[in-house]
Design a protein around this motif. Structure first.
Motif, PDB file in Angstrom:
ATOM      1  N   PRO A 175      -2.451   4.653 -34.487  1.00 10.25           N
ATOM      2  CA  PRO A 175      -2.225   6.105 -34.575  1.00 10.25           C
ATOM      3  C   PRO A 175      -3.113   6.743 -35.646  1.00 10.25           C
ATOM      4  O   PRO A 175      -3.087   6.336 -36.800  1.00 10.25           O
ATOM      5  CB  PRO A 175      -0.738   6.220 -34.937  1.00 10.25           C
ATOM      6  N   ILE A 176      -3.919   7.728 -35.216  1.00 11.88           N
ATOM      7  CA  ILE A 176      -4.754   8.494 -36.145  1.00 11.88           C
ATOM      8  C   ILE A 176      -4.296   9.939 -36.079  1.00 11.88           C
ATOM      9  O   ILE A 176      -4.205  10.517 -34.997  1.00 11.88           O
ATOM     10  CB  ILE A 176      -6.250   8.410 -35.762  1.00 11.88           C
ATOM     11  N   ARG A 177      -3.978  10.489 -37.239  1.00 15.50           N
ATOM     12  CA  ARG A 177      -3.476  11.857 -37.299  1.00 15.50           C
ATOM     13  C   ARG A 177      -4.404  12.659 -38.194  1.00 15.50           C
ATOM     14  O   ARG A 177      -4.583  12.321 -39.376  1.00 15.50           O
ATOM     15  CB  ARG A 177      -2.059  11.800 -37.874  1.00 15.50           C
ATOM     16  N   VAL A 178      -5.044  13.682 -37.633  1.00 18.76           N
ATOM     17  CA  VAL A 178      -5.961  14.548 -38.387  1.00 18.76           C
ATOM     18  C   VAL A 178      -5.451  15.978 -38.295  1.00 18.76           C
ATOM     19  O   VAL A 178      -5.222  16.482 -37.189  1.00 18.76           O
ATOM     20  CB  VAL A 178      -7.397  14.467 -37.824  1.00 18.76           C
ATOM     21  N   SER A 226     -12.042   7.683 -36.971  1.00 19.20           N
ATOM     22  CA  SER A 226     -12.247   6.658 -35.936  1.00 19.20           C
ATOM     23  C   SER A 226     -13.182   5.561 -36.433  1.00 19.20           C
ATOM     24  O   SER A 226     -12.968   4.376 -36.154  1.00 19.20           O
ATOM     25  CB  SER A 226     -12.838   7.281 -34.673  1.00 19.20           C
ATOM     26  N   GLU A 227     -14.216   5.977 -37.167  1.00 11.72           N
ATOM     27  CA  GLU A 227     -15.134   4.991 -37.754  1.00 11.72           C
ATOM     28  C   GLU A 227     -14.362   4.078 -38.712  1.00 11.72           C
ATOM     29  O   GLU A 227     -14.535   2.848 -38.699  1.00 11.72           O
ATOM     30  CB  GLU A 227     -16.257   5.736 -38.489  1.00 11.72           C
ATOM     31  N   ALA A 228     -13.481   4.644 -39.528  1.00  9.76           N
ATOM     32  CA  ALA A 228     -12.679   3.839 -40.459  1.00  9.76           C
ATOM     33  C   ALA A 228     -11.773   2.884 -39.698  1.00  9.76           C
ATOM     34  O   ALA A 228     -11.629   1.708 -40.060  1.00  9.76           O
ATOM     35  CB  ALA A 228     -11.854   4.746 -41.370  1.00  9.76           C
ATOM     36  N   ALA A 229     -11.175   3.373 -38.606  1.00 12.18           N
ATOM     37  CA  ALA A 229     -10.270   2.532 -37.814  1.00 12.18           C
ATOM     38  C   ALA A 229     -11.016   1.366 -37.187  1.00 12.18           C
ATOM     39  O   ALA A 229     -10.452   0.290 -36.987  1.00 12.18           O
ATOM     40  CB  ALA A 229      -9.580   3.369 -36.744  1.00 12.18           C
ATOM     41  N   GLY A 230     -12.310   1.560 -36.902  1.00  9.33           N
ATOM     42  CA  GLY A 230     -13.110   0.479 -36.354  1.00  9.33           C
ATOM     43  C   GLY A 230     -13.551  -0.533 -37.394  1.00  9.33           C
ATOM     44  O   GLY A 230     -13.728  -1.708 -37.092  1.00  9.33           O
ATOM     45  N   LEU A 276      -6.444  -1.564 -39.731  1.00  3.25           N
ATOM     46  CA  LEU A 276      -5.415  -0.609 -40.130  1.00  3.25           C
ATOM     47  C   LEU A 276      -4.239  -0.614 -39.155  1.00  3.25           C
ATOM     48  O   LEU A 276      -4.383  -0.954 -37.988  1.00  3.25           O
ATOM     49  CB  LEU A 276      -6.014   0.795 -40.181  1.00  3.25           C
ATOM     50  N   ALA A 277      -3.081  -0.176 -39.671  1.00  2.62           N
ATOM     51  CA  ALA A 277      -1.912   0.036 -38.822  1.00  2.62           C
ATOM     52  C   ALA A 277      -1.750   1.518 -38.501  1.00  2.62           C
ATOM     53  O   ALA A 277      -1.082   1.876 -37.533  1.00  2.62           O
ATOM     54  CB  ALA A 277      -0.658  -0.487 -39.523  1.00  2.62           C
ATOM     55  N   GLY A 278      -2.362   2.388 -39.309  1.00  3.39           N
ATOM     56  CA  GLY A 278      -2.273   3.824 -39.075  1.00  3.39           C
ATOM     57  C   GLY A 278      -3.076   4.574 -40.118  1.00  3.39           C
ATOM     58  O   GLY A 278      -3.378   4.032 -41.184  1.00  3.39           O
ATOM     59  N   LEU A 279      -3.444   5.816 -39.784  1.00  2.81           N
ATOM     60  CA  LEU A 279      -4.324   6.580 -40.653  1.00  2.81           C
ATOM     61  C   LEU A 279      -4.023   8.065 -40.489  1.00  2.81           C
ATOM     62  O   LEU A 279      -3.926   8.554 -39.359  1.00  2.81           O
ATOM     63  CB  LEU A 279      -5.779   6.288 -40.256  1.00  2.81           C
ATOM     64  N   ALA A 294      -7.468  -3.607 -46.777  1.00  4.44           N
ATOM     65  CA  ALA A 294      -7.920  -2.703 -45.715  1.00  4.44           C
ATOM     66  C   ALA A 294      -7.492  -1.262 -45.990  1.00  4.44           C
ATOM     67  O   ALA A 294      -8.271  -0.323 -45.781  1.00  4.44           O
ATOM     68  CB  ALA A 294      -7.379  -3.172 -44.361  1.00  4.44           C
ATOM     69  N   ALA A 295      -6.278  -1.078 -46.463  1.00  3.10           N
ATOM     70  CA  ALA A 295      -5.805   0.288 -46.731  1.00  3.10           C
ATOM     71  C   ALA A 295      -6.582   0.908 -47.890  1.00  3.10           C
ATOM     72  O   ALA A 295      -6.965   2.088 -47.835  1.00  3.10           O
ATOM     73  CB  ALA A 295      -4.305   0.276 -47.043  1.00  3.10           C
TER      74      ALA A 295
END
Lengths: 83, 151, 151, 83
Positions: free
Chosen positions: B3-6, B66-70, B74-77, B104-105
Motif C-alpha cells: 500500500p502506497i498512500r500519497v 514507487s521507486e522506493a517501494a521497488g 517495505l510493508a507500506g509507505l 528498509a524503513a
C-alpha cells in the motif's frame, strides 16, 4: 500549448499560465526558452539565468533537449525547495 | 504491491493515525516517520508560504514512492505534503515507511526525503519579521544527498 | 545540553505526544521516529515476553543516547523501551530524534536502534502458537550494523 | 558480592540473583565464570558456552578481564535482543 509558471518565474513573468501558439521552428524545451525570452522584458528577466530554470512536460521533469511534439502542458520553474 | 498512500493537502496531518494505518495493513516490524517542521530561522521567520504544482506534485511524489517501494523491502509507505501558509512549528511534510526489519524503513524514509527535496514541485517563500520576503534557494547539500542513491 | 528523555516502562507510549514534546523544546526542523512493533512471525507468534535488567536498562540507554547527542547535531532525543508481555502489533520501542536539518535526526535514530539492539539489556522470549517457547537469538545483521558507526 | 542472572542464564541456574563470598583467587569476571561452573550442574549448563555469555559490572558492560575489586553487582546474561 499551455504554459504554466511557478514561484519567482511566475512572479517575474506576471502570469500563472497562458496558451501559446508556437512557431514551427520551436521544437524542443530549449527552443521554447529562447522563443519566450524574445517576448518581452518580463520573460527576459524571468529566464535571464537559463541554467537555473527547471522544466516539466505534462507533469514529468524534462531536460532542454526534450521534444515538444505532442506536449499539452509545459511548466517552467526555479529549483524546487519542498520537503 | 504494497500500500502506497500519497496525499497533497492544505490541512494538517496526524502522525499517530498514519502509523496506525500502516500497522493495520500488517507485516510491520519497524515504522520510521519523518516529520518536516517549519523552522523559526532564529526568530527571523514570520511565515512560510509553500506553492505547489497541483497534479504534478501528487504524480511526482507517487513516482518517487514507487521507486522506493521497488528498491526497499517495505510493508507500506505514506507521504503527505502540505501547501499554503505555515508558522514556525507547523508540520509541512510527513513520510512514514513500514517494513519487517528496520533498515528498509530507515532507508526508504531517507530516500523519499532526499528525492522530495529536489524533485517534488514545491517552492518555499519566506516572509520575514522585517516584512521582507524571499524565495528559498536550494541547499547545496540537497543535490549531494541524492548522490548516495545513484545506482 | 539538549533534552534527552529515556524511559523504561511496561505501559504503552504515545508517539504523537513524544513528537509534540520534542517540538515544544524548540529548534526542530526535522523529527525522525522509529517505532519497533511486535511481529506476528507469519502467524507463528502468540506472544513475546521482554525481560530487562532494571536500573542498567535505563543507564545503558542513557549512555547510548548521550553518545548520540555528542555525535549528531540534535535538538532533542527521546527513547522509550517497554518490557513485559506483547501481542503481535504491540509497540515495543520508540526512538524520536529532533534536529534542525534532516540528516542528523535520521542518523541519530539509526545509531540509537543499532546500539540498543546489541547493548541495551533486554531479552526476548517467543511464545509460539504451538505452545512452545524459545529465547530469541541475536540477528547476524545486528553486529554488522554496529560496524558502520565505529570511529 | 551480588550476582544477577537474566534470560536463559537465569532459567538454567534457577535463580534471579544470589549473594556470594568469592575465594581470594577469583579476581576477574573470567575467574568468576570458572568458579561458578564448579558450583553444580545448573551452573555448568548455564555457562557451558562461555563465548556467548555477556557480563555487566555495576550496570556497565564488562569483558572477562575486568577486575572484580570494588564491584557490588555482577550480571551474567546471553546476547541482548532488545529494540
Amino acid at each position: 500549448m499551455k504554459l504554466v509558471y511557478f514561484a519567482w518565474v511566475r512572479e517575474r513573468i506576471g502570469l500563472t499560465e497562458e496558451e501559446v501558439d508556437l512557431p514551427a521552428e520551436v521544437t524542443t524545451v530549449g527552443d521554447l526558452v529562447g522563443w519566450l525570452k524574445s517576448r518581452g522584458p518580463e520573460y527576459e528577466h524571468a529566464l535571464a539565468e537559463p541554467r537555473v530554470i527547471r522544466f516539466a512536460v505534462d507533469h514529468v521533469h524534462a531536460q532542454r533537449d526534450r521534444p515538444l511534439a505532442g506536449a499539452r502542458e509545459v511548466a517552467l520553474f526555479p529549483p524546487m525547495t519542498g520537503g | 504491491m504494497i500500500p502506497i498512500r500519497v496525499v497533497v493537502q492544505a490541512g494538517p496531518f496526524d502522525v499517530a493515525a498514519e502509523i496506525a494505518r500502516l500497522k493495520a495493513a500488517g507485516g510491520a516490524g519497524a515504522i520510521v516517520t519523518f516529520t518536516g517542521v517549519c523552522r523559526d530561522e532564529g526568530g527571523r521567520l514570520q511565515a512560510l508560504e509553500l506553492e505547489h504544482y497541483p497534479g504534478m506534485a501528487e504524480e511526482e511524489i507517487g513516482r518517487i514512492a514507487s521507486e522506493a517501494a521497488g528498491r526497499f523491502e517495505l510493508a507500506g509507505l505514506t507521504v503527505i505534503h502540505r501547501y499554503g501558509r505555515f508558522s514556525p512549528g507547523d508540520d509541512i511534510v510527513l513520510v512514514a515507511a513500514a517494513s519487517l526489519h528496520r533498515q528498509a524503513a530507515f532507508e526508504a524514509a531517507g530516500f523519499l526525503m532526499d528525492y522530495m527535496k529536489t524533485k517534488a514541485p514545491f517552492w518555499k517563500k519566506e516572509r520575514l519579521a522585517d516584512a521582507s520576503e524571499n524565495w528559498v534557494g536550494p541547499r547545496d547539500g540537497d543535490d549531494a544527498a541524492l548522490d548516495r542513491w545513484r545506482k
